[in-house]
Design an enzyme around this catalytic site. Structure first.
Site, PDB file in Angstrom:
ATOM      1  N   GLN A 127       3.273  31.647  34.308  1.00  0.00           N
ATOM      2  CA  GLN A 127       2.926  30.225  34.238  1.00  0.00           C
ATOM      3  C   GLN A 127       4.176  29.338  34.142  1.00  0.00           C
ATOM      4  OE1 GLN A 127       1.611  32.609  32.312  1.00  0.00           O
ATOM      5  NE2 GLN A 127      -0.595  32.357  32.063  1.00  0.00           N
ATOM      6  N   ARG A 145     -13.315  33.484  27.532  1.00  0.00           N
ATOM      7  CA  ARG A 145     -12.030  33.901  26.956  1.00  0.00           C
ATOM      8  C   ARG A 145     -12.131  33.786  25.439  1.00  0.00           C
ATOM      9  NH1 ARG A 145      -6.736  32.171  29.915  1.00  0.00           N
ATOM     10  NH2 ARG A 145      -6.111  34.107  28.883  1.00  0.00           N
ATOM     11  N   GLY A 167      -5.102  27.291  29.962  1.00  0.00           N
ATOM     12  CA  GLY A 167      -4.539  26.357  28.986  1.00  0.00           C
ATOM     13  C   GLY A 167      -5.658  25.910  28.062  1.00  0.00           C
ATOM     14  N   ALA A 168      -5.444  26.016  26.757  1.00  0.00           N
ATOM     15  CA  ALA A 168      -6.535  25.820  25.796  1.00  0.00           C
ATOM     16  C   ALA A 168      -7.290  24.498  25.985  1.00  0.00           C
ATOM     17  CB  ALA A 168      -5.992  25.966  24.372  1.00  0.00           C
ATOM     18  N   ASN A 186      -0.437  31.695  20.384  1.00  0.00           N
ATOM     19  CA  ASN A 186      -0.066  31.076  21.662  1.00  0.00           C
ATOM     20  C   ASN A 186       0.322  32.194  22.638  1.00  0.00           C
ATOM     21  OD1 ASN A 186       0.442  28.750  23.335  1.00  0.00           O
ATOM     22  ND2 ASN A 186       2.620  29.074  23.042  1.00  0.00           N
ATOM     23  N   LYS A 187       0.595  31.809  23.860  1.00  0.00           N
ATOM     24  CA  LYS A 187       0.947  32.738  24.942  1.00  0.00           C
ATOM     25  C   LYS A 187       1.904  33.832  24.478  1.00  0.00           C
ATOM     26  CE  LYS A 187      -0.223  32.842  28.279  1.00  0.00           C
ATOM     27  NZ  LYS A 187      -1.372  33.782  28.528  1.00  0.00           N
ATOM     28  N   ASP A 194      -2.794  27.977  21.536  1.00  0.00           N
ATOM     29  CA  ASP A 194      -4.185  28.273  21.885  1.00  0.00           C
ATOM     30  C   ASP A 194      -5.079  28.200  20.663  1.00  0.00           C
ATOM     31  OD1 ASP A 194      -2.431  29.680  24.035  1.00  0.00           O
ATOM     32  OD2 ASP A 194      -4.419  29.362  24.906  1.00  0.00           O
TER      33      ASP A 194
END
Lengths: 347, 347
Positions: free
Chosen positions: A198, A92, A50-51, A249-250, A239
């Site tokens: 998640q 990451r 998670g960012a 994002n994801k 993110d």
């Protein structure tokens, strides 16, 4: 003001303590370390994910490295801190909060100090400041975002932008939490979020802990639940948000945004301003591709396909601004035109 | 003319033999039975799945029941056959081929016969006719559809509309097979297709057996692979096509169709005319909802979430005609306006 039931990351005074999200929902295991290499690996393997949580954990990791160092040389300590910053920056590539938090720590490391204790104190204080700001920011996002939620709404969310992705309260789930605490009778539809699940593992666990009604679906049911008019709003985290409103994002976020557009369902992104990257253009953003076994297996143990099949496994996707109804930040809700309104946010 | 490498369903002369698709890709187990109740359960539990395969298996199940019956009364035999038809009609509610095939068998059962042997022979012959027609129809769909495929295309497919969903050759995968046999250098992107993972388990296995290049993705990557311009065409199968062009197919199809539309990627459906239901309106179609544990678990063994979480688990969704570029049938490719052009197909 609001109950904080989950603390995914904490500073113990000399080390970092975190909830290993890879083992949820069936095991609640806390890990603790003052070794920045160990914490870097926890970020890489998604024990911490998670960012905002990644940013805070990275800052704490450098703080732990510096605070526990056995040297009386400010220069040596500074170099050690910068090495930790460099290592953590390689964990990451996509989440912007990581670089934002490490930049803040780096600036503190680069100041002048009269002794190692001053440097140690300054780095730990900055990391704690990043942490505390994140908690406050989350709550503020929740308070600002909940005004967009109506009593009776069913909100679709993707992945986990909750307490388990931040220091404490979440971004997308902060909006849902505050709406719930204010008495709005809302329901949540959570997508399972393959490959790392998640949604199924974390969002379901987190919402059940709050008592907020949640229904789990597979990622490919998104269009159909909208077709069946089961969804009033979409809220996801981010993110990285670019200056022109592109949202990284994801993986799966973009597909949800396209479906929401077709159905005229508002699509909101909840993210702190620390997630905003005003310098990169969309073609410059590195989308992380992870181990193909994440797709070939489930929960890192059961093969669901042939073990040698080719796989494409991007962890994130890119949602263009025309699909985004609004971005909920701690400074207010930004809407189109994004280029202009995001710039105003940082004045 | 084309090699037929997989026979998912066969008539042994007195019983039905089928490949248990639930155990693929890691075990290739053939089951055999002449007990229609056993075959009905094989359809319910998805050992046999895919609309055309379900239709053929149901016809064979009634044939097995009738052919092995120990009676000299035509009336008794007819009643037994009709009881089998009734039971098989209750296995799954959405795939139209099931009702289409059982209707054909029922009409044969209702004719006049001078002895039980004549009735047995007629029912077995009709079931074999349904089977053989399905194989021919599949190949014809492949030949007609491959004209839409260009050398170098990457084709995205969902679920499994292949040999494992039909008597032998597939529908969407028949198009891909014939294009490949004709020397077109194509590639396939297969979505894993949660919750039952027919893409990861069956399509990957089937295409690898053919040597056709396949890349596996999770369902939520569909938008992103289109954004990255990795897809030239989408081809899926269908469980039911309505007279106005609505396509009912595996959950996830609709979301893919929306994404394809945004990207201007042709979205084709490959289905025999036996899948067309000209009587029902879209609001009358029953979308099967299956056991929530399909979503809570993976491969019916590993829980991926809390065991008591609420789940929505529709097995199919509905793609409106405006998203469908063309429907590839054994009688040609149908395009808009669907109402008019589908009617012509059945003149």
């Amino acid at each position: 003001m609001y109950p904080i039931k989950i603390r995914a990351i904490e500073w113990t005074g000399k080390s970092v303590r975190w909830l290993n999200t890879n083992l949820l929902p069936h095991q609640e295991v806390y890990e603790e370390s003052s070794d920045y290499e160990r914490i870097a690996r926890a970020i890489e393997t998604m024990e911490i994910r998670g960012a905002p949580a990644i940013g805070v954990a990275a800052a704490f990791a450098v703080a732990a490295a510096v605070a526990n160092a056995n040297t009386s040389s400010v220069e040596e300590l500074r170099l050690l801190g910068l090495r930790a910053v460099e290592r953590l920056g390689k964990t990451r590539p996509t989440a912007y909060n990581l670089f934002w938090a490490l930049d803040r720590i780096k600036r503190v490391l680069q100041r002048e100090y009269i002794g190692v204790d001053d440097l140690k104190k300054a780095v730990v204080e900055e990391a704690l400041k990043i942490y505390n700001e994140d908690v406050e920011t989350n709550i503020r996002i929740g308070e600002i975002g909940e005004k967009l939620i109506e009593d009776g709404d069913t909100i679709l969310t993707h992945c986990n932008a909750g307490a388990l992705a931040t220091s404490a309260f979440g971004t997308a789930l902060a909006v849902i939490r505050v709406a719930w605490y204010k008495g709005k009778k809302i329901k949540v539809i959570a997508t399972e979020t393959r490959p790392v699940l998640q949604g199924a593992r974390l969002t379901v666990w987190e919402l059940k802990k709050e008592g907020i009604p949640v229904t789990l679906i597979t990622d490919n049911m998104v269009g159909y639940v909208m077709y069946k008019k089961m969804v009033n709003k979409v809220i996801v985290g981010a993110d990285r948000v670019l200056g022109d409103g592109h949202v990284i994002n994801k993986i799966g976020t973009y597909t949800i945004a396209i479906a929401a557009k077709r159905h005229g369902i508002p699509f909101y992104v909840a993210a702190p301003t620390s997630t905003f990257d005003l310098r990169s253009r969309v073609e410059d953003v590195k989308i992380e591709e992870r181990n193909p076994d994440e797709v070939r297996k489930v929960l890192n143990k059961v093969y669901i396909t042939l073990e040698d099949v080719d796989v494409f496994n991007p962890s994130f996707d890119i949602t263009p601004p025309d699909l985004v109804t609004g971005i909920i930040t701690e400074k207010g809700v930004v809407t189109q035109p994004y280029e202009e309104n995001i710039r105003k946010l940082f004045l």
